[in-house]
Design a protein around this motif. Structure first.
Motif, PDB file in Angstrom:
ATOM      1  N   LEU A 145      35.797  39.281   9.397  1.00 49.21           N
ATOM      2  CA  LEU A 145      36.828  39.505  10.407  1.00 49.21           C
ATOM      3  C   LEU A 145      37.152  38.222  11.166  1.00 49.21           C
ATOM      4  CD1 LEU A 145      35.700  42.962  11.853  1.00 49.21           C
ATOM      5  CD2 LEU A 145      37.720  42.525  10.449  1.00 49.21           C
TER       6      LEU A 145
ATOM      7  N   HIS B 212      39.346  35.878   9.368  1.00 51.25           N
ATOM      8  CA  HIS B 212      40.757  36.274   9.374  1.00 51.25           C
ATOM      9  C   HIS B 212      41.364  36.225  10.772  1.00 51.25           C
ATOM     10  CE1 HIS B 212      39.765  38.023   5.362  1.00 51.25           C
ATOM     11  NE2 HIS B 212      41.025  37.703   5.104  1.00 51.25           N
TER      12      HIS B 212
ATOM     13  N   TYR C  31      40.176  37.824  13.619  1.00 55.01           N
ATOM     14  CA  TYR C  31      40.032  39.037  14.425  1.00 55.01           C
ATOM     15  C   TYR C  31      38.740  38.982  15.237  1.00 55.01           C
ATOM     16  CZ  TYR C  31      43.704  40.535  11.245  1.00 55.01           C
ATOM     17  OH  TYR C  31      44.870  40.600  10.525  1.00 55.01           O
TER      18      TYR C  31
ATOM     19  N   ARG D 286      54.534  42.386   6.600  1.00 54.76           N
ATOM     20  CA  ARG D 286      53.897  41.074   6.546  1.00 54.76           C
ATOM     21  C   ARG D 286      54.383  40.350   5.296  1.00 54.76           C
ATOM     22  NH1 ARG D 286      47.488  41.975   8.223  1.00 54.76           N
ATOM     23  NH2 ARG D 286      47.854  43.341  10.034  1.00 54.76           N
TER      24      ARG D 286
ATOM     25  N   TRP E  26      52.949  47.041   5.350  1.00 49.05           N
ATOM     26  CA  TRP E  26      51.523  46.861   5.632  1.00 49.05           C
ATOM     27  C   TRP E  26      51.052  47.947   6.602  1.00 49.05           C
ATOM     28  CZ3 TRP E  26      48.991  42.487   3.501  1.00 49.05           C
ATOM     29  CH2 TRP E  26      47.626  42.383   3.799  1.00 49.05           C
TER      30      TRP E  26
ATOM     31  N   ALA F  14      47.693  48.639   8.187  1.00 51.36           N
ATOM     32  CA  ALA F  14      46.398  47.979   8.326  1.00 51.36           C
ATOM     33  C   ALA F  14      45.267  48.982   8.514  1.00 51.36           C
ATOM     34  CB  ALA F  14      46.425  47.015   9.505  1.00 51.36           C
TER      35      ALA F  14
ATOM     36  N   ASN G  79      39.626  46.811   9.790  1.00 53.95           N
ATOM     37  CA  ASN G  79      39.731  45.615   8.959  1.00 53.95           C
ATOM     38  C   ASN G  79      41.213  45.359   8.709  1.00 53.95           C
ATOM     39  OD1 ASN G  79      39.631  43.481   7.198  1.00 53.95           O
ATOM     40  ND2 ASN G  79      38.786  44.646   5.473  1.00 53.95           N
TER      41      ASN G  79
ATOM     42  N   ALA H  91      42.908  43.036   7.785  1.00 53.82           N
ATOM     43  CA  ALA H  91      43.277  42.257   6.600  1.00 53.82           C
ATOM     44  C   ALA H  91      43.416  43.158   5.372  1.00 53.82           C
ATOM     45  CB  ALA H  91      42.229  41.179   6.343  1.00 53.82           C
ATOM     46  N   GLU H  92      42.969  44.405   5.464  1.00 54.10           N
ATOM     47  CA  GLU H  92      43.092  45.359   4.363  1.00 54.10           C
ATOM     48  C   GLU H  92      44.340  46.209   4.563  1.00 54.10           C
ATOM     49  OE1 GLU H  92      40.736  49.120   2.241  1.00 54.10           O
ATOM     50  OE2 GLU H  92      39.854  48.106   3.979  1.00 54.10           O
ATOM     51  N   ASN H  93      45.137  46.312   3.529  1.00 47.60           N
ATOM     52  CA  ASN H  93      46.397  47.056   3.576  1.00 47.60           C
ATOM     53  C   ASN H  93      46.253  48.372   2.832  1.00 47.60           C
ATOM     54  OD1 ASN H  93      49.052  47.908   3.702  1.00 47.60           O
ATOM     55  ND2 ASN H  93      49.814  46.402   2.223  1.00 47.60           N
TER      56      ASN H  93
ATOM     57  N   ASP I 158      48.756  48.864  -0.062  1.00 47.56           N
ATOM     58  CA  ASP I 158      48.838  47.724  -0.971  1.00 47.56           C
ATOM     59  C   ASP I 158      49.506  48.068  -2.300  1.00 47.56           C
ATOM     60  OD1 ASP I 158      46.726  49.338  -1.748  1.00 47.56           O
ATOM     61  OD2 ASP I 158      45.423  47.682  -2.340  1.00 47.56           O
TER      62      ASP I 158
END
Length: 419
Positions: A155, A158, A160, A300, A305, A307, A311, A313-315, A318
């Motif tokens: 995290l 990225h 966070y 994004r 996205w 989120a 986390n 950074a995880e979509n 996706d």
């Protein structure tokens, strides 16, 4: 009215509550599932188990943990019980392959010792136990090791920082096995990561006021002396949980002929939790959620996205980029859900669901529920939920205000958002 008297529906909210209850996993089936996975946990930690030195512990994840599980559409389908098998090992001391195979061997011995007709099936990440005795569920067992430090490091990498520093959301993160991972058979610190307990903590945080209120009401109704913290979460259902159950059922019915392209549950659950504003009624929750849930879909670099709240950074969306039909179906479903529920909530009578909503919640289930909860004299009591229920009227105003706030200031349910 005593707690043993039958309660008839008198508002839209009562009817939706009763339909939600009919969708829920029966308490007896939930208890049976709990007994089964506790039995597996005891087996894995028994004397003579090759895993006993790693203190294996089994715990639920997914909709069972969140309290949003719903009945399968048909008797031929099964409840999917998602479990984590947590072992006290370091990533550097074992490979994913070794860990997964060790769990698989013990699960196979369990199946044999309990005369199960089917051996465990290996999936990409899990071992699946399929029961053949009419239980109507199977169990997916995910091998994992604790990994809060690795998760927090990820995290921070990225950006966070604030989320990484919150142990309530990251302190129970795990590293998991995946036989498609490039380091699956190697000793490595690079493992796939997950955080089901952190997500559940975030989800509970989105309904903490109503969860506490429902537990207090439960204690009073059952005439028991217990603090809010002592009452298990599964004893009550909040408006958010009921709304998610109704929306998932609506989705299942709408895409019964195309289940591979239906909106996935984690997307519905996440967006609903973002849009929920602690409304005390299901009608109010649905109004807020259906009005605002798509406001929490970001963009994004030109990509939709959604989120993972623990986390970012995880979509969760996706697959929408490569399979645009999935995004189209989400938009189609949301438009239909808005239409179906709005038509019912605006209707004068609460005792008859519009045809589209009835069809998208399951005509048979709706008819059985209404027959059980509507007395013959109920027709004279009919009134629109927002007209006869002050809470619902207040909810409608809150929903409108919340949407305006979101549009003006952006989302407020993101623990990683800058302040």
């Amino acid at each position: 009215m005593t707690r043993h008297e039958r309660k008839f529906a008198r508002t839209h909210d009562d009817v939706l509550e009763d339909i939600g209850a009919a969708l829920d996993i029966p308490p007896s089936r939930l208890e049976e599932a709990k007994e089964r996975y506790e039995s597996i946990g005891a087996w894995l930690d028994r004397d003579g188990s090759s895993l006993s030195g790693l203190t294996p512990a089994i715990s639920p994840q997914g909709s069972i943990l969140l309290g949003t599980v719903i009945r399968p559409l048909t008797d031929r389908e099964e409840y999917d019980i998602d479990l984590v098998c947590l072992l006290s090992a370091a990533k550097s001391a074992v490979t994913q392959k070794q860990l997964k195979e060790a769990v698989g061997r013990e699960v196979a011995l369990y199946a044999k010792a309990h005369n199960m007709a089917n051996p465990p099936e290996e999936g990409r990440r899990c071992w699946t136990l399929v029961y053949a005795d009419g239980t109507q569920f199977h169990m997916d067992i995910l091998p994992a090791v604790p990994d809060p430090q690795g998760y927090q490091f990820m995290l921070r990498a990225h950006g966070y920082e604030r989320l990484a520093a919150d142990p309530s959301l990251t302190g129970e993160a795990i590293a998991i096995t995946d036989n498609t991972h490039p380091h699956y058979a190697r000793y490595s610190d690079d493992w796939p990561q997950s955080n089901p307990q952190g997500y559940a903590a975030w989800f509970r945080g989105r309904m903490s006021v109503q969860l506490s209120a429902r537990k207090r009401a439960y204690a009073e109704r059952e005439r028991i002396t217990a603090s809010v913290d002592e009452i298990p979460d599964h004893k009550v259902k909040t408006p958010l949980q009921r709304a998610v159950q109704l929306l998932k059922r609506h989705r299942d019915c709408m895409f019964a002929d195309d289940p591979d392209h239906k909106p996935i549950s984690i997307i519905i659950t996440t967006l609903a939790a973002h849009a929920y504003n602690e409304e005390p009624t299901i009608t109010g929750a649905l109004q807020s959620i259906l009005t605002a849930m798509d406001q929490f879909i970001e963009e994004r670099n030109g990509q939709a996205w959604i989120a993972n709240p623990v986390n970012p950074a995880e979509n969760f969306a996706d697959k929408w980029a490569d399979e645009p039909q999935k995004q189209e179906n989400f938009n189609k479903w949301l438009a239909q859900a808005r239409h179906d529920f709005a038509t019912y909530l605006r209707a004068h009578s609460f005792d008859s669901l519009p045809g589209d909503l009835k069809q998208h919640l399951g005509a048979g289930l709706v008819e059985r529920t209404l027959a059980a909860v509507l007395p013959a004299a109920a027709a004279g009591l009919a009134a629109p939920a927002v007209a006869r229920d002050a809470d619902s009227d207040h909810d409608a105003r809150r929903a409108e205000a919340a949407v305006k706030d979101i549009q003006r200031e952006g989302a407020t349910s993101k623990p990683w958002a800058k302040q």
